[in-house]
Write a protein that holds these residues in place. Structure first.
Motif, PDB file in Angstrom:
ATOM      1  N   VAL A   1       0.855  -1.186   0.000  1.00 19.06           N
ATOM      2  CA  VAL A   1       0.000   0.000   0.000  1.00 19.06           C
ATOM      3  C   VAL A   1       0.888   1.232   0.000  1.00 19.06           C
ATOM      4  O   VAL A   1       1.909   1.269   0.688  1.00 19.06           O
ATOM      5  CB  VAL A   1      -0.899   0.016   1.268  1.00 19.06           C
ATOM      6  CG1 VAL A   1      -1.734   1.271   1.314  1.00 19.06           C
ATOM      7  CG2 VAL A   1      -1.760  -1.217   1.328  1.00 19.06           C
ATOM      8  N   ARG A   2       0.494   2.229  -0.755  1.00 21.91           N
ATOM      9  CA  ARG A   2       1.184   3.520  -0.749  1.00 21.91           C
ATOM     10  C   ARG A   2       0.196   4.571  -0.270  1.00 21.91           C
ATOM     11  O   ARG A   2      -0.929   4.650  -0.757  1.00 21.91           O
ATOM     12  CB  ARG A   2       1.694   3.872  -2.137  1.00 21.91           C
ATOM     13  CG  ARG A   2       2.401   5.230  -2.180  1.00 21.91           C
ATOM     14  CD  ARG A   2       2.932   5.545  -3.536  1.00 21.91           C
ATOM     15  NE  ARG A   2       4.084   4.677  -3.755  1.00 21.91           N
ATOM     16  CZ  ARG A   2       4.659   4.491  -4.923  1.00 21.91           C
ATOM     17  NH1 ARG A   2       4.182   5.069  -5.996  1.00 21.91           N
ATOM     18  NH2 ARG A   2       5.690   3.702  -5.047  1.00 21.91           N
TER      19      ARG A   2
ATOM     20  N   GLU B   1       5.108   3.914   2.242  1.00 23.98           N
ATOM     21  CA  GLU B   1       4.835   2.619   1.624  1.00 23.98           C
ATOM     22  C   GLU B   1       4.795   1.570   2.726  1.00 23.98           C
ATOM     23  O   GLU B   1       5.698   1.504   3.558  1.00 23.98           O
ATOM     24  CB  GLU B   1       5.901   2.284   0.599  1.00 23.98           C
ATOM     25  CG  GLU B   1       5.846   3.190  -0.607  1.00 23.98           C
ATOM     26  CD  GLU B   1       6.833   2.804  -1.694  1.00 23.98           C
ATOM     27  OE1 GLU B   1       6.599   3.237  -2.830  1.00 23.98           O
ATOM     28  OE2 GLU B   1       7.809   2.087  -1.423  1.00 23.98           O
TER      29      GLU B   1
ATOM     30  N   TYR C   1      -5.064  12.636   2.963  1.00 23.80           N
ATOM     31  CA  TYR C   1      -4.306  11.523   2.399  1.00 23.80           C
ATOM     32  C   TYR C   1      -5.066  10.841   1.285  1.00 23.80           C
ATOM     33  O   TYR C   1      -6.285  10.953   1.161  1.00 23.80           O
ATOM     34  CB  TYR C   1      -3.948  10.519   3.492  1.00 23.80           C
ATOM     35  CG  TYR C   1      -5.147   9.808   4.076  1.00 23.80           C
ATOM     36  CD1 TYR C   1      -5.545   8.575   3.578  1.00 23.80           C
ATOM     37  CD2 TYR C   1      -5.895  10.371   5.106  1.00 23.80           C
ATOM     38  CE1 TYR C   1      -6.657   7.917   4.102  1.00 23.80           C
ATOM     39  CE2 TYR C   1      -6.999   9.728   5.636  1.00 23.80           C
ATOM     40  CZ  TYR C   1      -7.371   8.503   5.131  1.00 23.80           C
ATOM     41  OH  TYR C   1      -8.461   7.863   5.635  1.00 23.80           O
ATOM     42  N   ILE C   2      -4.315  10.093   0.499  1.00 17.88           N
ATOM     43  CA  ILE C   2      -4.860   9.241  -0.557  1.00 17.88           C
ATOM     44  C   ILE C   2      -4.189   7.883  -0.399  1.00 17.88           C
ATOM     45  O   ILE C   2      -2.966   7.798  -0.286  1.00 17.88           O
ATOM     46  CB  ILE C   2      -4.572   9.803  -1.962  1.00 17.88           C
ATOM     47  CG1 ILE C   2      -5.228  11.168  -2.134  1.00 17.88           C
ATOM     48  CG2 ILE C   2      -5.014   8.827  -3.035  1.00 17.88           C
ATOM     49  CD1 ILE C   2      -4.805  11.877  -3.406  1.00 17.88           C
ATOM     50  N   ILE C   3      -4.976   6.821  -0.416  1.00 18.42           N
ATOM     51  CA  ILE C   3      -4.441   5.464  -0.346  1.00 18.42           C
ATOM     52  C   ILE C   3      -4.410   4.898  -1.768  1.00 18.42           C
ATOM     53  O   ILE C   3      -5.416   4.915  -2.461  1.00 18.42           O
ATOM     54  CB  ILE C   3      -5.306   4.572   0.562  1.00 18.42           C
ATOM     55  CG1 ILE C   3      -5.295   5.096   1.998  1.00 18.42           C
ATOM     56  CG2 ILE C   3      -4.806   3.125   0.513  1.00 18.42           C
ATOM     57  CD1 ILE C   3      -6.278   4.405   2.921  1.00 18.42           C
ATOM     58  N   GLU C   4      -3.256   4.420  -2.173  1.00 19.10           N
ATOM     59  CA  GLU C   4      -3.114   3.781  -3.495  1.00 19.10           C
ATOM     60  C   GLU C   4      -2.984   2.292  -3.334  1.00 19.10           C
ATOM     61  O   GLU C   4      -2.351   1.815  -2.423  1.00 19.10           O
ATOM     62  CB  GLU C   4      -1.874   4.306  -4.219  1.00 19.10           C
ATOM     63  CG  GLU C   4      -1.938   5.774  -4.546  1.00 19.10           C
ATOM     64  CD  GLU C   4      -0.700   6.226  -5.302  1.00 19.10           C
ATOM     65  OE1 GLU C   4       0.367   5.592  -5.176  1.00 19.10           O
ATOM     66  OE2 GLU C   4      -0.809   7.212  -6.025  1.00 19.10           O
TER      67      GLU C   4
END
Length: 70
Positions: free
Chosen positions: A3-4, A42, A67-70
């Motif tokens: 996860v980033r 990360e 925040y944004i979770i990628e």
């Protein structure tokens, strides 16, 4: 699972580091409208981990960061 998480200052809040980078770029002849400096975290976690809970509980300050979770 990898996860980033992209963490940035909330819009409208002061970003002294971003302001310093913008001034340096402008002083060196670049035209820059705005600069924001944030963080990238990360993680490698197990499937089923509540990423939102992890991020909001331990990685960000919800008063000043988004925040944004990628």
């Amino acid at each position: 699972m990898k996860v980033r998480v992209l963490i940035m200052p909330k819009r409208g809040l002061l970003d002294p580091e971003g302001r310093a980078v913008k001034e340096m770029l402008t002083d060196n002849g670049f035209t820059v409208k705005d600069v924001k400096v944030g963080k990238v975290v990360e993680l490698e976690v197990e499937e089923g981990t509540d990423i939102k809970k992890l991020v909001e509980g331990f990685l960000i300050n919800p008063l000043v960061e988004e925040y944004i979770i990628e």
